[in-house]
Design an enzyme around this catalytic site. Structure first.
Site, PDB file in Angstrom:
ATOM      1  N   GLY A  55       0.871  -1.076   0.075  1.00 27.10           N
ATOM      2  CA  GLY A  55      -0.167   0.062   0.103  1.00 27.10           C
ATOM      3  C   GLY A  55       0.748   1.332   0.030  1.00 27.10           C
ATOM      4  N   CYS A  82       5.538  -5.904   1.627  1.00 28.35           N
ATOM      5  CA  CYS A  82       5.577  -4.654   1.910  1.00 28.35           C
ATOM      6  C   CYS A  82       4.916  -3.993   2.964  1.00 28.35           C
ATOM      7  CB  CYS A  82       5.503  -3.738   0.449  1.00 28.35           C
ATOM      8  SG  CYS A  82       6.541  -4.323  -0.770  1.00 28.35           S
ATOM      9  N   TYR A  83       4.051  -2.929   2.563  1.00 26.25           N
ATOM     10  CA  TYR A  83       3.117  -2.341   3.780  1.00 26.25           C
ATOM     11  C   TYR A  83       2.538  -3.602   4.599  1.00 26.25           C
ATOM     12  CZ  TYR A  83      -0.606   0.293   6.255  1.00 26.25           C
ATOM     13  OH  TYR A  83      -1.261   0.766   7.097  1.00 26.25           O
ATOM     14  N   HIS A 169       7.795  -7.339  -3.888  1.00 29.95           N
ATOM     15  CA  HIS A 169       6.620  -7.664  -4.421  1.00 29.95           C
ATOM     16  C   HIS A 169       6.830  -8.994  -5.104  1.00 29.95           C
ATOM     17  CE1 HIS A 169       4.121  -3.960  -3.785  1.00 29.95           C
ATOM     18  NE2 HIS A 169       5.196  -3.368  -3.718  1.00 29.95           N
ATOM     19  N   GLU A 171       4.728 -10.615  -6.722  1.00 26.28           N
ATOM     20  CA  GLU A 171       3.680 -10.894  -7.748  1.00 26.28           C
ATOM     21  C   GLU A 171       4.101 -10.284  -9.124  1.00 26.28           C
ATOM     22  OE1 GLU A 171       2.556  -7.049  -5.415  1.00 26.28           O
ATOM     23  OE2 GLU A 171       3.479  -9.067  -4.761  1.00 26.28           O
ATOM     24  N   ASP A 226     -15.955 -12.322 -23.174  1.00 26.82           N
ATOM     25  CA  ASP A 226     -16.566 -12.457 -21.866  1.00 26.82           C
ATOM     26  C   ASP A 226     -18.076 -12.968 -21.913  1.00 26.82           C
ATOM     27  OD1 ASP A 226     -14.339 -11.716 -20.689  1.00 26.82           O
ATOM     28  OD2 ASP A 226     -15.119  -9.676 -20.714  1.00 26.82           O
ATOM     29  N   LYS A 366     -10.068 -11.941 -16.311  1.00 21.15           N
ATOM     30  CA  LYS A 366      -9.918 -11.968 -17.795  1.00 21.15           C
ATOM     31  C   LYS A 366      -9.094 -13.112 -18.219  1.00 21.15           C
ATOM     32  CE  LYS A 366     -11.258  -9.600 -20.752  1.00 21.15           C
ATOM     33  NZ  LYS A 366     -12.437  -9.574 -21.758  1.00 21.15           N
TER      34      LYS A 366
END
Length: 510
Positions: A55, A82-83, A169, A171, A226, A366
């Protein structure tokens, strides 16, 4: 079947959705909730583990949200990023202080490979940092299991309670072994890893059958992946009681309406195609403001759809291709912020239709919808098609939208897409588009002076569409595209290429 859930508490990180996607790629269903969600609500979800996101705030900043301390008493593994690491350290009795200098970008992490979080990685590895504070004193029970030059506790662990905190991070792609670190945490959680396209398909069909029972479903079919996957899931669930309505606005790609009809005919599903181009061009006549275009296109679409839906008096349900990002972006989940965006799918078509909503994709991202589309038999070229705006070419024709200008853009865009595919670059690019500019350019063709339209090409690469970089084409590809457009599309005599990243620009021009 109830899937195990790894819960992600969101403290405002731009990467929160990416964390969720990475976890799902590992075969575990993930769900995003506000960072300050009450522990009792979290416990009711029975998660197998919890991730505290990053964050932008400092843990000491006024108004900074923090996790409910009860989260650490639920008896499940917790990973702070992190945060999230700083919040964990602070709430469990550690110390967090300003780092002196903000650390942003690549860093070398020295990792303790004896820690399960770093199993199968390397003692020295490149990670991606983004922080201004750092943990300077560990809470009781924790040990440092990773360090960088700027963060002596870049990773910390309490093995007994299965609590882990990392200052980087995992990710993002810039963290070279980040996916393995996330996999290790998933394994620490004891995950079954049962989140697969086959399971998603079975569950989706079962939920549709349970909701609809004997009713008929109208499917709002746009031609995109979609709504197409939604239509095929409904067909699998209730068969001929599926009624897809496809409103052809005249603002689609070249030949798109015919492709939609033939595509679904191959699945034995008749599409109710409404050729409404004349209505849309009439309502757009003389309009140049992009927001007014969007408003009018949306209003006209609803009017046409309502009229066509009356042809199915026995319909009780309306199916839409609402996705998980549509849902979470329409509620306040990103830290303390208010609603980020109200998505057109979440609001739905007017309640006066009297139809209950069926949204089989509302738990999916997606990329998951695309894998589900492949499992349902949709062709790869269609499943992996680049995003296309809801208002269609109405927001890619800058200035007034007329049939003639849309025709120019359709043909130019078709050439651009053809050449991208021919060069084998389509899957490298996240989104490519052509824009017809509201200016004319002097040119020379043969021995004659021309004064015609300008087309701008745009192509970007991106991980999450929140930021994007312009795509570096081989010069010969751009050369072929430009020459073909000028030679084959009478009315365009100049082609330019947009080299603006996002930010400061947006992907679409309007």
């Amino acid at each position: 079947m109830a899937h195990e859930t790894l819960l992600i508490l969101d403290f405002g990180s731009q990467y929160t959705q990416l964390i969720a996607r990475r976890v799902r790629e590992l075969g575990v269903f993930s769900e995003i909730r506000r960072g300050d969600a009450p522990a009792r609500d979290i416990a009711a979800l029975a998660p197998i583990g919890i991730v505290l996101s990053g964050g932008p705030a400092s843990i000491y900043e006024e108004g900074a949200i923090r996790p409910d301390p009860g989260v650490f008493a639920l008896g499940v593994p917790v990973l702070g990023l992190c945060y999230g690491q700083q919040a964990m350290a602070h709430l469990l009795g550690g110390q967090v202080e300003p780092a002196g200098s903000r650390e942003y970008g690549a860093a070398e992490l020295d990792a303790d490979l004896a820690c399960p979080l770093f199993a199968g990685t390397r003692a020295t590895q490149r990670v991606w940092m983004s922080h201004g504070d750092r943990v300077t004193r560990l809470p009781a029970g924790f040990t440092a299991v990773g360090k960088t030059d700027n963060a002596p506790a870049a990773a910390m662990a309490d093995e007994a309670r299965r609590f882990y905190g990392i200052q980087f991070h995992p990710e993002v792609n810039h963290t070279e072994l980040g996916r393995r670190i996330l996999l290790n945490f998933v394994n620490i959680c004891g995950a079954r890893r049962d989140w697969t396209p086959a399971e998603i398909r079975r569950d989706s069909v079962a939920r549709i059958r349970e909701q609809v029972r004997e009713g008929r479903i109208i499917v709002a079919l746009s031609g995109g992946v979609d709504s197409s996957v939604t239509a095929l899931l409904c067909r699998e669930a209730v068969g001929e009681r599926t009624a897809p309505i496809f409103v052809d606005t005249g603002l689609l790609r070249l030949g798109e309406g015919d492709k939609v009809q033939s595509r679904f005919a191959a699945f034995g599903l008749a599409v109710d195609r409404v050729n409404a181009a004349e209505r849309f061009f009439t309502t757009l006549a003389g309009v140049e403001d992009p927001e007014e275009k969007r408003r009018r296109i949306g209003h006209e679409f609803i009017a046409v759809f309502e009229e066509e839906a009356k042809r199915f008096p026995d319909a009780r349900f309306l199916a839409q291709g609402t996705l998980y990002p549509d849902v979470i972006e329409s509620t306040s989940v990103r830290g303390p912020s208010a609603t980020i965006k109200t998505h057109h799918n979440v609001g739905g078509l007017p309640k006066r239709l009297g139809l209950a909503l069926v949204e089989p994709l509302r738990d999916l991202f997606k990329d998951e919808v695309r894998r589900l589309g492949e499992a349902l038999g949709l062709p790869e070229e269609f499943v992996w098609r680049h995003p296309f705006p809801g208002p269609g070419l109405g927001v890619r024709v800058l200035g007034e939208v007329t049939p003639e200008r849309v025709s120019l853009l359709q043909r130019a865009d078709a050439i651009f897409m053809d050449e991208i595919r021919a060069a084998g670059l389509y899957r490298e690019i996240a989104q490519a588009l052509t824009v017809l500019l509201p200016v004319r350019s002097v040119g020379v063709m043969g021995d004659q002076r021309t004064y015609e339209n300008v087309a701008s090409l745009r192509a970007v690469t991106t991980e999450d569409f929140m930021t994007a970089d312009w795509y570096r084409f081989p010069p010969e590809v751009l050369d072929r595209v430009a020459r073909r457009i000028v030679n084959e599309v009478r009315g365009i005599n100049r082609v330019v290429y947009d080299v603006t990243s996002k930010p400061p620009g947006t992907i679409e021009w309007e």
